[in-house]
Scaffold this active site. Sequence first.
Site, mmCIF file in Angstrom:
data_model
loop_
_atom_site.group_PDB
_atom_site.id
_atom_site.type_symbol
_atom_site.label_atom_id
_atom_site.label_comp_id
_atom_site.label_asym_id
_atom_site.label_seq_id
_atom_site.Cartn_x
_atom_site.Cartn_y
_atom_site.Cartn_z
ATOM 1 N N ASN A 96 61.367 41.524 47.387
ATOM 2 C CA ASN A 96 60.845 42.786 47.851
ATOM 3 C C ASN A 96 60.347 42.530 49.131
ATOM 4 O O ASN A 96 59.254 42.200 49.130
ATOM 5 C CB ASN A 96 60.197 43.687 47.047
ATOM 6 N N TRP A 97 61.043 43.077 50.195
ATOM 7 C CA TRP A 97 60.285 42.468 51.635
ATOM 8 C C TRP A 97 59.460 43.533 52.132
ATOM 9 O O TRP A 97 58.666 43.577 52.951
ATOM 10 C CB TRP A 97 61.499 42.411 52.784
ATOM 11 N N LYS A 98 59.197 44.776 51.292
ATOM 12 C CA LYS A 98 58.337 46.008 51.629
ATOM 13 C C LYS A 98 58.445 46.168 53.248
ATOM 14 O O LYS A 98 59.787 46.108 53.395
ATOM 15 C CB LYS A 98 56.900 45.353 51.289
ATOM 16 N N SER A 158 52.551 38.633 41.897
ATOM 17 C CA SER A 158 52.051 37.384 42.289
ATOM 18 C C SER A 158 52.987 36.192 41.848
ATOM 19 O O SER A 158 52.248 35.086 41.709
ATOM 20 C CB SER A 158 50.800 37.143 42.182
ATOM 21 N N GLY A 160 57.350 39.683 45.598
ATOM 22 C CA GLY A 160 56.784 40.386 47.108
ATOM 23 C C GLY A 160 56.792 39.323 48.075
ATOM 24 O O GLY A 160 57.578 38.813 48.651
ATOM 25 N N GLY A 161 55.283 38.985 48.070
ATOM 26 C CA GLY A 161 54.930 38.080 49.013
ATOM 27 C C GLY A 161 55.700 36.820 49.234
ATOM 28 O O GLY A 161 56.016 36.227 50.402
HETATM 29 C C1 PEP Z 1 56.044 43.384 44.614
HETATM 30 O O1 PEP Z 1 56.123 43.897 45.569
HETATM 31 O O2 PEP Z 1 56.950 43.911 43.435
HETATM 32 C C2 PEP Z 1 55.356 42.227 44.135
HETATM 33 C C3 PEP Z 1 55.519 42.010 42.902
HETATM 34 O O3 PEP Z 1 54.655 41.651 45.060
HETATM 35 P P1 PEP Z 1 53.854 40.304 44.986
HETATM 36 O O4 PEP Z 1 54.598 39.237 44.577
HETATM 37 O O5 PEP Z 1 53.583 40.042 46.382
HETATM 38 O O6 PEP Z 1 52.821 40.434 44.186
#
Ligand code: PEP
Length: 257
Positions: free
Chosen positions: A13-15, A216, A237-238
């Site tokens: 998920n690149w947001k 995370s 995400g990240g």
């Molecule tokens: C997400 O955006 O769905 C997510 C899980 O972010 P991260 O991996 O950065 O916690």
Amino acid sequence: MSRSPRQTVIAGNWKMYKTSATAKSYVDKLVPLVADAKPLVYLSVAFPLIPFLSQAAQGTNIVIGAQNMHDAEEGAFTGEVSSAMLNDAGAEFVILGHSERRHVFGETSLFVNQKVHRAIKEGLQPMVCIGETQQQREQGLTEKIVKEQLLESLDGITANQLETVIIAYEPVWAIGTGLTATPEQAQISHAFCRDVIRSAWGFEAADVLPILYGGSVKPDNVRHIMEQEDVDGVLVGGASLEADSFAQIVNYQTLKG
Ligand code: PEP
């Protein structure tokens, strides 16, 4: 224990990150790194990147999707994007009810539910996110919240339609914080979600429904999370923002430790 034939999905998920130039160099790098991957590789990107990326992903094993949409077919909704527009742009799936949509933009499970119906009607695969906040977990409300979000977000969806849905269990306290649920915590919540689905939609539906963990996830913790019986993939995400780290997560079976 033997695993049922659920598909494994590793989703990024690149947001609200990347433009066409940075997206292009990312995909050029990612394609060969994941070409032999066993899991399905999903990338959820900002609206303007969808047409370019869906073209770039053609002939590869990468599936491009969106991060949100409106529930209406069309109308006077300034700034919104419809399911038909996503389809037209080349998206194949759409994240719905991400915690940032629920908590930053105030989206309710009722709204998410209307979007799920619309997405299915349009032939887009919904990836429905659910998860409790830190406070709710501390108050012992995790199961109550997760059950409510699941049942409300999927209200009126038939067992047949559920076959096209993916669930992402993402504890809000673990998203973008560096805090990860332990593999055991993830398993407990995933098994609970599957029980809720089983009670409402039956054994078969629950058995084939992929439930992803998000919060995370990184190359150094993905393996233990993926070892859990009811974890069928991860939403990242990240760590999906760099092709190298996302590819390592996709290829988690080859990672050591
Ligand atoms: C997400 O955006 O769905 C997510 C899980 O972010 P991260 O991996 O950065 O916690």
